[in-house]
Scaffold this motif. Structure first.
Motif, PDB file in Angstrom:
ATOM      1  N   MET A  33      -3.291  11.259  -2.266  1.00  0.00           N
ATOM      2  CA  MET A  33      -4.558  11.929  -1.957  1.00  0.00           C
ATOM      3  C   MET A  33      -5.714  11.086  -2.490  1.00  0.00           C
ATOM      4  SD  MET A  33      -3.980  14.789  -0.376  1.00  0.00           S
ATOM      5  CE  MET A  33      -5.541  15.616  -0.562  1.00  0.00           C
ATOM      6  N   THR A  34      -6.838  11.132  -1.782  1.00  0.00           N
ATOM      7  CA  THR A  34      -8.044  10.444  -2.220  1.00  0.00           C
ATOM      8  C   THR A  34      -9.168  11.460  -2.310  1.00  0.00           C
ATOM      9  OG1 THR A  34      -7.334   8.401  -1.169  1.00  0.00           O
ATOM     10  CG2 THR A  34      -9.669   8.586  -1.700  1.00  0.00           C
ATOM     11  N   GLY A  35      -9.904  11.392  -3.418  1.00  0.00           N
ATOM     12  CA  GLY A  35     -11.019  12.309  -3.634  1.00  0.00           C
ATOM     13  C   GLY A  35     -12.270  11.564  -4.051  1.00  0.00           C
ATOM     14  N   GLN A  36     -13.383  12.257  -3.971  1.00  0.00           N
ATOM     15  CA  GLN A  36     -14.683  11.697  -4.367  1.00  0.00           C
ATOM     16  C   GLN A  36     -15.461  12.793  -5.079  1.00  0.00           C
ATOM     17  OE1 GLN A  36     -16.189   8.428  -3.424  1.00  0.00           O
ATOM     18  NE2 GLN A  36     -17.567   9.059  -5.044  1.00  0.00           N
ATOM     19  N   ALA A  37     -16.016  12.450  -6.233  1.00  0.00           N
ATOM     20  CA  ALA A  37     -16.833  13.396  -6.991  1.00  0.00           C
ATOM     21  C   ALA A  37     -18.306  13.142  -6.689  1.00  0.00           C
ATOM     22  CB  ALA A  37     -16.574  13.240  -8.484  1.00  0.00           C
ATOM     23  N   VAL A  38     -19.043  14.234  -6.483  1.00  0.00           N
ATOM     24  CA  VAL A  38     -20.471  14.147  -6.212  1.00  0.00           C
ATOM     25  C   VAL A  38     -21.199  14.904  -7.320  1.00  0.00           C
ATOM     26  CG1 VAL A  38     -22.306  14.719  -4.590  1.00  0.00           C
ATOM     27  CG2 VAL A  38     -20.075  13.992  -3.738  1.00  0.00           C
ATOM     28  N   PRO A  39     -22.075  14.208  -8.074  1.00  0.00           N
ATOM     29  CA  PRO A  39     -22.760  14.845  -9.197  1.00  0.00           C
ATOM     30  C   PRO A  39     -24.078  15.505  -8.798  1.00  0.00           C
ATOM     31  CG  PRO A  39     -23.200  12.517  -9.220  1.00  0.00           C
ATOM     32  CD  PRO A  39     -22.295  12.763  -8.049  1.00  0.00           C
ATOM     33  N   SER A  40     -24.492  16.410  -9.660  1.00  0.00           N
ATOM     34  CA  SER A  40     -25.795  17.045  -9.526  1.00  0.00           C
ATOM     35  C   SER A  40     -26.238  17.455 -10.924  1.00  0.00           C
ATOM     36  CB  SER A  40     -25.696  18.269  -8.623  1.00  0.00           C
ATOM     37  OG  SER A  40     -26.955  18.866  -8.463  1.00  0.00           O
ATOM     38  N   VAL A  41     -27.537  17.369 -11.190  1.00  0.00           N
ATOM     39  CA  VAL A  41     -28.076  17.720 -12.506  1.00  0.00           C
ATOM     40  C   VAL A  41     -29.087  18.852 -12.354  1.00  0.00           C
ATOM     41  CG1 VAL A  41     -29.478  16.900 -14.443  1.00  0.00           C
ATOM     42  CG2 VAL A  41     -27.720  15.438 -13.485  1.00  0.00           C
ATOM     43  N   THR A  63      -8.043   7.486  -5.792  1.00  0.00           N
ATOM     44  CA  THR A  63      -6.780   7.710  -5.084  1.00  0.00           C
ATOM     45  C   THR A  63      -5.710   8.080  -6.101  1.00  0.00           C
ATOM     46  OG1 THR A  63      -7.406   6.207  -3.322  1.00  0.00           O
ATOM     47  CG2 THR A  63      -5.060   6.688  -3.544  1.00  0.00           C
ATOM     48  N   PHE A  64      -4.999   9.171  -5.826  1.00  0.00           N
ATOM     49  CA  PHE A  64      -3.984   9.712  -6.719  1.00  0.00           C
ATOM     50  C   PHE A  64      -2.620   9.695  -6.039  1.00  0.00           C
ATOM     51  CE2 PHE A  64      -7.856  11.367  -8.359  1.00  0.00           C
ATOM     52  CZ  PHE A  64      -7.655  11.671  -9.691  1.00  0.00           C
ATOM     53  N   LEU A 114     -29.430  20.266 -20.251  1.00  0.00           N
ATOM     54  CA  LEU A 114     -29.134  19.676 -18.947  1.00  0.00           C
ATOM     55  C   LEU A 114     -27.743  20.134 -18.538  1.00  0.00           C
ATOM     56  CD1 LEU A 114     -30.112  15.986 -19.723  1.00  0.00           C
ATOM     57  CD2 LEU A 114     -31.423  17.561 -18.341  1.00  0.00           C
ATOM     58  N   THR A 115     -27.557  20.393 -17.274  1.00  0.00           N
ATOM     59  CA  THR A 115     -26.233  20.747 -16.770  1.00  0.00           C
ATOM     60  C   THR A 115     -25.818  19.708 -15.744  1.00  0.00           C
ATOM     61  OG1 THR A 115     -26.667  23.091 -17.120  1.00  0.00           O
ATOM     62  CG2 THR A 115     -24.839  22.524 -15.653  1.00  0.00           C
ATOM     63  N   LEU A 116     -24.717  19.042 -16.014  1.00  0.00           N
ATOM     64  CA  LEU A 116     -24.151  18.064 -15.093  1.00  0.00           C
ATOM     65  C   LEU A 116     -22.986  18.729 -14.378  1.00  0.00           C
ATOM     66  CD1 LEU A 116     -23.915  15.198 -13.917  1.00  0.00           C
ATOM     67  CD2 LEU A 116     -22.391  14.668 -15.834  1.00  0.00           C
ATOM     68  N   SER A 117     -23.105  18.813 -13.077  1.00  0.00           N
ATOM     69  CA  SER A 117     -22.066  19.438 -12.263  1.00  0.00           C
ATOM     70  C   SER A 117     -21.466  18.405 -11.326  1.00  0.00           C
ATOM     71  CB  SER A 117     -22.684  20.574 -11.440  1.00  0.00           C
ATOM     72  OG  SER A 117     -21.755  21.060 -10.502  1.00  0.00           O
ATOM     73  N   TYR A 118     -20.158  18.390 -11.239  1.00  0.00           N
ATOM     74  CA  TYR A 118     -19.460  17.539 -10.275  1.00  0.00           C
ATOM     75  C   TYR A 118     -18.680  18.426  -9.317  1.00  0.00           C
ATOM     76  CZ  TYR A 118     -20.255  13.182 -12.767  1.00  0.00           C
ATOM     77  OH  TYR A 118     -20.840  12.079 -13.343  1.00  0.00           O
ATOM     78  N   THR A 119     -18.796  18.134  -8.047  1.00  0.00           N
ATOM     79  CA  THR A 119     -17.946  18.752  -7.039  1.00  0.00           C
ATOM     80  C   THR A 119     -17.005  17.663  -6.540  1.00  0.00           C
ATOM     81  OG1 THR A 119     -19.701  20.266  -6.400  1.00  0.00           O
ATOM     82  CG2 THR A 119     -17.869  20.007  -4.855  1.00  0.00           C
ATOM     83  N   PHE A 120     -15.716  17.964  -6.581  1.00  0.00           N
ATOM     84  CA  PHE A 120     -14.696  16.992  -6.186  1.00  0.00           C
ATOM     85  C   PHE A 120     -14.237  17.327  -4.773  1.00  0.00           C
ATOM     86  CE2 PHE A 120     -10.653  14.601  -6.948  1.00  0.00           C
ATOM     87  CZ  PHE A 120     -11.244  13.426  -7.402  1.00  0.00           C
ATOM     88  N   PHE A 121     -14.412  16.379  -3.878  1.00  0.00           N
ATOM     89  CA  PHE A 121     -14.098  16.578  -2.465  1.00  0.00           C
ATOM     90  C   PHE A 121     -12.825  15.841  -2.085  1.00  0.00           C
ATOM     91  CE2 PHE A 121     -18.617  17.353  -2.684  1.00  0.00           C
ATOM     92  CZ  PHE A 121     -18.787  18.446  -1.842  1.00  0.00           C
ATOM     93  N   ASP A 122     -12.079  16.442  -1.196  1.00  0.00           N
ATOM     94  CA  ASP A 122     -10.861  15.838  -0.628  1.00  0.00           C
ATOM     95  C   ASP A 122     -11.306  14.913   0.502  1.00  0.00           C
ATOM     96  OD1 ASP A 122      -8.465  15.200   0.578  1.00  0.00           O
ATOM     97  OD2 ASP A 122      -8.069  17.231   1.280  1.00  0.00           O
ATOM     98  N   VAL A 123     -11.262  13.610   0.273  1.00  0.00           N
ATOM     99  CA  VAL A 123     -11.682  12.640   1.283  1.00  0.00           C
ATOM    100  C   VAL A 123     -10.680  12.599   2.435  1.00  0.00           C
ATOM    101  CG1 VAL A 123     -12.153  10.187   1.690  1.00  0.00           C
ATOM    102  CG2 VAL A 123     -12.970  11.286  -0.394  1.00  0.00           C
ATOM    103  N   ASN A 124      -9.390  12.859   2.163  1.00  0.00           N
ATOM    104  CA  ASN A 124      -8.371  12.820   3.199  1.00  0.00           C
ATOM    105  C   ASN A 124      -8.684  13.779   4.343  1.00  0.00           C
ATOM    106  OD1 ASN A 124      -7.149  12.059   0.568  1.00  0.00           O
ATOM    107  ND2 ASN A 124      -5.433  11.527   1.881  1.00  0.00           N
ATOM    108  N   SER A 125      -9.235  14.933   4.045  1.00  0.00           N
ATOM    109  CA  SER A 125      -9.519  15.907   5.096  1.00  0.00           C
ATOM    110  C   SER A 125     -10.616  15.418   6.025  1.00  0.00           C
ATOM    111  CB  SER A 125      -9.897  17.273   4.488  1.00  0.00           C
ATOM    112  OG  SER A 125     -11.105  17.158   3.763  1.00  0.00           O
ATOM    113  N   ARG A 126     -11.478  14.515   5.570  1.00  0.00           N
ATOM    114  CA  ARG A 126     -12.527  13.958   6.417  1.00  0.00           C
ATOM    115  C   ARG A 126     -12.005  12.899   7.357  1.00  0.00           C
ATOM    116  NH1 ARG A 126     -17.199  11.983   2.646  1.00  0.00           N
ATOM    117  NH2 ARG A 126     -15.984  10.169   3.130  1.00  0.00           N
ATOM    118  N   ILE A 127     -10.980  12.161   6.922  1.00  0.00           N
ATOM    119  CA  ILE A 127     -10.526  11.033   7.739  1.00  0.00           C
ATOM    120  C   ILE A 127      -9.283  11.353   8.552  1.00  0.00           C
ATOM    121  CG2 ILE A 127     -11.585   9.259   6.314  1.00  0.00           C
ATOM    122  CD1 ILE A 127      -9.005   8.876   4.832  1.00  0.00           C
ATOM    123  N   ASN A 128      -8.684  12.515   8.348  1.00  0.00           N
ATOM    124  CA  ASN A 128      -7.485  12.890   9.134  1.00  0.00           C
ATOM    125  C   ASN A 128      -7.871  13.726  10.318  1.00  0.00           C
ATOM    126  OD1 ASN A 128      -5.790  11.523   7.442  1.00  0.00           O
ATOM    127  ND2 ASN A 128      -5.299  13.307   6.209  1.00  0.00           N
TER     128      ASN A 128
END
Length: 174
Positions: free
Chosen positions: A105-113, A134-135, A160-174
């Motif tokens: 599986m491959t993922g990508q984290a997107v931050p927000s503050v 990639t895991f 400050l609050t740092l938030s990460y959302t982790f997305f499944d990249v595989n679902s975008r490319i399959n």
């Protein structure tokens, strides 16, 4: 309506729609820069971070939270919930992610503050969010984050609050 006017409308409306769609990307980037949404936090080099002057008189609370996109096959969480930091001084923490599936599986984290006006004062020198991760099946790993809070952070901001959302990249490319 005259036929020529109809033809003119049929030509101009798609051109205007395309122009509007084309302009949405830079408008969205400007919006993200202002609000700190979608990962538009600051990032600086390690050398730049070392040049920052430490504000030894001030302490700021940094909270870490995580989220997953809908139905994501991951476990994802910060290793610490919060830290008290001195602006201008680099800190290291990490997040842990686990692939719960029996396949690569491959993922990508997107931050927000938050608050939004603090986003440009939160600078990352090293972040797992800079690249896709990639895991192997069932693999779990700690992913480092090195950050520094800019000493010019407005005085009225103490948390400050740092938030990460982790997305499944595989679902975008399959």
């Amino acid at each position: 309506m005259k036929p020529r006017l109809k033809i003119l409308h049929l030509v101009l409306i798609p051109i205007a729609m395309f122009g509007f769609g084309y302009l949405m990307v830079p408008i969205y980037d400007i919006f993200c820069d202002i609000t700190g949404l979608n990962g538009k936090t600051g990032s600086i080099s390690q050398a730049e971070a070392e040049l920052l002057e430490t504000d030894t008189e001030r302490r700021v609370r940094v909270e870490f939270i995580s989220a997953l996109n809908r139905n994501a096959p991951w476990d994802f969480h910060p290793d610490v919930k919060s830290m008290r930091v001195t602006p201008g001084k680099p800190y290291t923490t990490s997040y842990t992610a686990t692939n719960r599936l029996d396949r690569l599986m491959t993922g990508q984290a997107v931050p927000s503050v938050a608050p939004a006006k603090a986003a440009s004062y939160f600078n990352k020198t090293e972040c797992f969010c800079f690249v896709q991760q990639t895991f192997e099946p069932r693999e779990s790993r700690q992913m480092p984050l090195v950050f520094v809070v800019d000493p010019d952070l407005p005085d009225d901001i103490n948390t400050l609050t740092l938030s990460y959302t982790f997305f499944d990249v595989n679902s975008r490319i399959n």
